[in-house]
Write an enzyme that holds these catalytic residues in place. Structure first.
Site, mmCIF file in Angstrom:
data_model
loop_
_atom_site.group_PDB
_atom_site.id
_atom_site.type_symbol
_atom_site.label_atom_id
_atom_site.label_comp_id
_atom_site.label_asym_id
_atom_site.label_seq_id
_atom_site.Cartn_x
_atom_site.Cartn_y
_atom_site.Cartn_z
ATOM 1 N N ALA A 68 0.868 -1.176 0.000
ATOM 2 C CA ALA A 68 0.000 0.000 0.000
ATOM 3 C C ALA A 68 0.904 1.225 0.000
ATOM 4 O O ALA A 68 2.069 1.139 0.390
ATOM 5 C CB ALA A 68 -0.886 -0.017 1.240
ATOM 6 N N GLY A 111 0.570 -4.999 0.876
ATOM 7 C CA GLY A 111 -0.578 -5.046 -0.035
ATOM 8 C C GLY A 111 -0.236 -5.711 -1.368
ATOM 9 O O GLY A 111 -1.114 -6.282 -2.024
ATOM 10 N N GLU A 114 -0.626 -9.226 -0.800
ATOM 11 C CA GLU A 114 -2.054 -9.488 -0.585
ATOM 12 C C GLU A 114 -2.836 -9.513 -1.901
ATOM 13 O O GLU A 114 -3.706 -10.374 -2.087
ATOM 14 C CB GLU A 114 -2.637 -8.444 0.383
ATOM 15 N N GLU A 134 4.210 -5.121 7.411
ATOM 16 C CA GLU A 134 3.431 -4.104 8.127
ATOM 17 C C GLU A 134 3.864 -3.933 9.575
ATOM 18 O O GLU A 134 3.828 -2.825 10.127
ATOM 19 C CB GLU A 134 1.929 -4.451 8.076
#
Ligand code: HXC
Length: 260
Positions: A68, A111, A114, A134
């Site tokens: 992200a 992300g 993911e 993270e």
């Protein structure tokens, strides 16, 4: 549609593979809101395009996606992310009905890992790195990482990755079942395109149902999943019957398959 963070085209000898390349090289394909919205639009267009039977999602040789967008996330506060259900719409990738393959070269972090795991198959280039870093930022995965990674590699390896933020190599990802195969960096996209063209040449009804049935194994009890599988299997007889009648004398399953 006009895209500035991804490139979108149709590829393959029969033009039946939707090909999406994440293209924010200066930020290692960090998944900013604009990129994720473009990705959603491209997938929505491919879902309506009857010619497309499979989609390939890839990045660059250096990065599939480095996560992200940290710079975008930094100023956000609890009330905003909670009320806006931040990252919630990412899940639309996992609801895409047609087969979708991630071709991962370089970093697939946070992300990035993911969204690769939201795809149906992951293939990796030899230098790929997977991780959920993270925890190093004082947060936890927010796009399914704690769930899909655990399902893919088992509890111990998932806990290790999520609690330490350590990355795993393509070879380890293969060993733990996160990826289906590993190829030399320069060959990855061609190899994945071969698989995608093969899948795209099948009956779209059958590949759609096969995907639905496999995915249901993560959501249902064994008895429910087997029941769903058998019902879907039965329903393919509506199209198989046509195949059998149409193919008398010709046996040209390929052509008939392509229409169904
Ligand atoms: C925004 C990013 C970024 C990211 C890299 N960049 N990752 N920008 N968001 N996730 C930017 C850098 O700021 C830099 O821009 C440029 O990309 C190149 O990165 P470098 O760090 O200079 O490259 P390199 O030294 O090769 O290191 C590569 C790397 C490192 C190991 C991948 O960039 C890295 O650790 N990135 C962060 C990875 C990460 O923590 N991802 C998880 C995010 S959280 P400038 O302009 O400075 O040159 C997440 C889930 C959140 O994904 C969900 C819960 C809320």
């Amino acid at each position: 549609a006009f895209y500035s963070n991804i490139t979108v085209e149709k590829k393959g000898k029969k033009n039946n593979v939707g090909f999406i390349q994440l293209n924010r090289p200066k930020a290692l394909n960090a998944l900013c809101d604009a990129l994720m919205k473009e990705l959603q639009t491209a997938l929505s267009d491919f879902s309506k395009d009857e010619e497309v039977g499979c989609v390939v999602l890839t990045g660059s040789n250096k990065a599939f996606a480095a996560g992200a967008d940290i710079k975008e996330m930094q100023p956000r506060e609890f009330a905003e992310v909670y009320k806006g259900d931040f990252l919630g719409f990412w899940n639309s990738i996992s609801l895409f009905k047609k087969p979708i393959i991630a071709a991962v070269n370089g970093y697939a972090l946070g992300g990035g890992c993911e969204i690769a795991m939201m795809c149906d198959i992951i293939y990796a280039g030899e230098k790929a790195k997977f991780g959920q870093p993270e925890i190093l930022l004082g947060t936890i995965p927010g796009g399914g990482g704690t769930q899909r990674l655990t399902q893919a590699v088992g509890k111990s390896k998932a806990m290790e990755m999520v609690l330490t933020g350590d990355q795993i190599s393509a070879q380890e990802a293969l060993q733990f079942g996160l990826v289906a195969n590993v190829y030399p960096v320069e060959e990855l996209v061609d190899k994945v395109m071969e698989k995608a063209e093969k899948i795209a040449s099948m009956s779209q009804i059958a590949t759609g149902m096969a995907k639905e049935a496999v995915n249901s194994s993560y959501e249902m009890t064994l008895a429910e999943g087997i029941h769903l599988e058998r019902r879907l299997f039965h329903s393919t007889f509506a199209t198989i019957l046509k195949l059998a009648i149409n193919s008398i004398g010709s046996c040209n399953m390929g052509i008939i398959n392509a229409k169904l």
